[in-house]
Design a protein around this motif. Structure first.
Motif, PDB file in Angstrom:
ATOM      1  N   LEU A   1       2.540  -2.669 -10.733  1.00  0.00           N
ATOM      2  CA  LEU A   1       3.201  -3.313 -11.151  1.00  0.00           C
ATOM      3  C   LEU A   1       3.289  -4.734 -11.598  1.00  0.00           C
ATOM      4  N   SER A   2       2.935  -4.838  -9.875  1.00  0.00           N
ATOM      5  CA  SER A   2       1.723  -6.714 -10.010  1.00  0.00           C
ATOM      6  C   SER A   2       0.281  -6.436 -10.748  1.00  0.00           C
ATOM      7  N   GLN A   3      -0.564  -5.593 -10.656  1.00  0.00           N
ATOM      8  CA  GLN A   3      -1.271  -5.267 -11.901  1.00  0.00           C
ATOM      9  C   GLN A   3      -1.134  -5.469 -13.524  1.00  0.00           C
ATOM     10  N   LEU A   4       0.223  -4.745 -13.636  1.00  0.00           N
ATOM     11  CA  LEU A   4       0.362  -5.341 -14.883  1.00  0.00           C
ATOM     12  C   LEU A   4       0.660  -6.405 -15.078  1.00  0.00           C
ATOM     13  N   GLN A   5       1.828  -7.347 -14.128  1.00  0.00           N
ATOM     14  CA  GLN A   5       1.909  -8.002 -14.375  1.00  0.00           C
ATOM     15  C   GLN A   5       1.008  -9.357 -14.362  1.00  0.00           C
ATOM     16  N   HIS A   6      -0.545  -9.013 -13.611  1.00  0.00           N
ATOM     17  CA  HIS A   6      -1.060  -9.965 -14.108  1.00  0.00           C
ATOM     18  C   HIS A   6      -1.697 -10.748 -14.824  1.00  0.00           C
ATOM     19  N   CYS A   7      -2.289  -8.935 -16.098  1.00  0.00           N
ATOM     20  CA  CYS A   7      -2.716  -8.895 -17.185  1.00  0.00           C
ATOM     21  C   CYS A   7      -1.633  -9.760 -17.976  1.00  0.00           C
ATOM     22  N   GLU A   8      -0.364  -9.653 -18.057  1.00  0.00           N
ATOM     23  CA  GLU A   8       0.607 -10.281 -18.708  1.00  0.00           C
ATOM     24  C   GLU A   8      -0.145 -11.925 -18.984  1.00  0.00           C
ATOM     25  N   GLU A   9       0.005 -12.497 -17.017  1.00  0.00           N
ATOM     26  CA  GLU A   9      -0.034 -13.053 -17.492  1.00  0.00           C
ATOM     27  C   GLU A   9      -2.150 -13.766 -17.856  1.00  0.00           C
ATOM     28  N   THR A  10      -2.481 -13.145 -17.599  1.00  0.00           N
ATOM     29  CA  THR A  10      -3.717 -13.829 -17.742  1.00  0.00           C
ATOM     30  C   THR A  10      -4.410 -13.541 -19.257  1.00  0.00           C
TER      31      THR A  10
ATOM     32  N   VAL B   1      -2.442  -3.444 -22.691  1.00  0.00           N
ATOM     33  CA  VAL B   1      -0.839  -3.814 -22.341  1.00  0.00           C
ATOM     34  C   VAL B   1      -0.269  -4.512 -22.836  1.00  0.00           C
TER      35      VAL B   1
ATOM     36  N   ARG C   1       1.447  -1.310 -24.125  1.00  0.00           N
ATOM     37  CA  ARG C   1       2.237   0.037 -24.010  1.00  0.00           C
ATOM     38  C   ARG C   1       1.504   1.761 -23.726  1.00  0.00           C
TER      39      ARG C   1
END
Lengths: 384, 384
Positions: A330-339, A362, A365
């Motif tokens: 989840l935190s790896q996917l969040q990093h993609c969303e954010e950047t 991303v 999905r």
């Protein structure tokens, strides 16, 4: 013609000194063309590694620079007091970066900054040293699992020096804790660590005999202690040296040195995964150009992640990896969303067994298994 | 973390003022991404027009800048006298360019220079004005046939403002001779030209009534004279206005104004060829990236050359044309040899009749006739 007339001044009588300031130079079109090529190699590499860039003013409040450069502070250019703030030209890009982080309360950033800095030195211009010169800084700020960002920084240096095609090179690495531990076991008194450190630093330019003389005659070290230091600083090596020093009965007993050497060994293991080895052997504005994040859904896959990331970098793909041994998906996917990273390459036990990577879009999905051999082409196709 | 610790200073007691210098700003990664996009549009355009780039130091000898900026000299940043030369930060890129030309005895160059300049002003930062800010200079130095380089400069401004997609814009052009001639026929005394000129300059920010008041009350002009100036400066237009003023019995009798208006008419005719029109209607290091020189072997083909050059620019081809009405073919080929332009598109009477262009490979001297419709593709294919 009009431009040149301007140079005469309004009276047109005064004889004019036609030169650039001491220690500075113009860049003519040919030199600029070369500079552009070099910078473009460096910047492409920084971007391939997912770095952002920032810029800061050429001058800072004088007090921002005060006390940061020790003896070298006398080399800072001050601006004249014309009423208002007291200002100085930047001496490097590190202190302005620290000021930027503090001012903006930023704790985590991977940034590069290419800009000129100013030192009122007496440089040997014949050897390419100037009072106004460029620095190309790349820094990773934040707290991460040990040695992963350090290994990426070295990978970057390695890639750039290779691409610039300057011939053979050697990258030297250090860990302050090893040096301090070494001083301790050699018997250097605590209060002399700092001054002896700056003498050891001169080994670049001076022979050991002269460095030793300075330690003994100027810094007041006993000859015994100096000789013991001499033994250590003459050693050269990589992973092998770290392992040998970990076997050194005195050094390995020292807590600091032990920690430093253990990390150094870890660093070299990551460098191997990154193939840094001895060669004689969307709508919102994105601030990086990273094409893919290399991720895993399960634990204990750090090595596989680093290996795949390195393969992608080598193939010219802009890739990132989180600096954590066991990050959550989840935190790896969040990093993609954010950047705004568009793709994730996900590794798992099953994928490794099948020789594939799960490539995830991303935004949509959607996930598909892509054979390892086709991964680079698939990423290129999807991020044209 | 280490970086931030540095910011505390050695004592770590002093309370620290955390800010950038007055009138300056940092650029964060998002702002940098936008800046990069804007600069890349501007630089692509400069390169498409065959410009080289140079760089000069951020400071110059103080005396190089002295007397160049009139009243504004008080806004120059001086460096502190720390022993050695007296230095000042550059106030613009024009004076350093003139210094560069004089120092290197260069008479002909088409160069761009994108860099920061420094003014100790009290700017309205809320309106995007700063003490440290970028200038993007493009200059053509040298003596050429009238108005051809001037037309290219305007084409460049036009292309950039269009590509930046900032909405509608208006480009204002002037000729000092028209202004001086107008002052003369209105009855401004010679010795007041300069001061009245700077008052007229304020029409950007002030209403005519206030400009007139300054002329009469502060500068001592008679009301009659001011009113006559008022009539002229209220006029707006392009080619049509130049022609109308050439019919003005008083103005056209003035030598200066006549020369200025004639050139202005010529300028507008070139702008039409360049399609700058009202929209509401090798081994050696090359310093430019120009793909093709548009040339002619016969006389009286300037218009055809300019038209074709413009077509190539519009198709994204990096093209140049010599600023001479009737250049010799040999000197056109020499320009290619000197600057490494690989192709020449040659126009002649016969080619025009046949609807073709003779495309010459500078290195091999091979020539083939290429239909006009295929020219862009052929140039692209050959200069991949």
């Amino acid at each position: 013609m009009q431009l040149k007339a301007q140079l005469g001044g309004d009276e047109g009588k005064h004889v004019f000194v036609l030169k650039t300031a001491k220690g500075t130079r113009d860049y003519n079109p040919k030199q600029m063309a070369i500079r552009e090529k070099v910078f473009s190699i460096i910047i492409s590499c920084f971007k391939r590694h997912g770095a952002e860039t920032i810029d800061t003013p050429v001058f800072e409040l004088k007090e921002t620079l005060t006390g940061k450069y020790g003896e070298d502070s006398k080399l800072i250019y001050d601006l004249k007091d014309q009423g208002g703030e007291l200002l100085s030209l930047r001496y490097d890009l590190t202190v302005p970066f620290a000021r930027y982080l503090a001012l903006n309360k930023i704790t985590n950033i991977k940034r590069y900054h290419i800009a000129k800095v100013y030192r009122r030195d007496n440089p040997a211009m014949t050897r390419g040293r100037y009072r106004e010169f460029y620095q190309c800084d790349f820094d990773i700020a934040g707290q991460y699992d040990a040695m992963i960002p350090d290994a990426e920084c070295l990978k970057i240096v390695y890639e750039i020096l290779n691409e610039l095609d300057l011939g053979d090179f050697r990258i030297k690495v250090n860990d302050r804790r090893i040096l301090d531990g070494m001083f301790a076991v050699c018997g250097v008194p605590d209060e002399k660590f700092r001054t002896i450190c700056s003498t050891v630093d001169k080994l670049d330019k001076m022979a050991w005999e002269d460095v030793k003389k300075e330690m003994v005659n100027e810094k007041g070290l006993s000859e015994d202690v100096a000789d013991r230091i001499g033994e250590y600083v003459s050693m050269q090596g990589g992973q092998d040296l770290a392992e040998r020093l970990l076997q050194d009965p005195k050094l390995s007993q020292n807590k600091q040195a032990f920690a430093g050497l253990t990390d150094m060994k870890l660093l070299f293991s990551y460098l191997e995964l990154f193939q840094v080895t001895d060669k004689t052997s969307s709508e919102k504005v994105r601030t990086t150009e990273t094409q893919v994040l290399v991720a895993s859904a399960q634990k204990n896959l750090l090595e596989e992640r680093l290996k795949l990331t390195s393969q992608l970098w080598n193939a010219g793909i802009k890739a990132e990896v989180l600096y954590k041994k066991n990050p959550k998906l989840l935190s790896q996917l969040q990093h993609c969303e954010e950047t705004g990273i568009p793709l994730v390459a996900i590794l798992g036990e099953q994928e490794l067994k099948d020789g594939v990577v799960k490539l995830r879009n991303v935004a949509s999905r959607e996930e598909v298994d892509v054979p390892r051999a086709d991964l680079v082409d698939e990423i290129k196709k999807r991020t044209l």
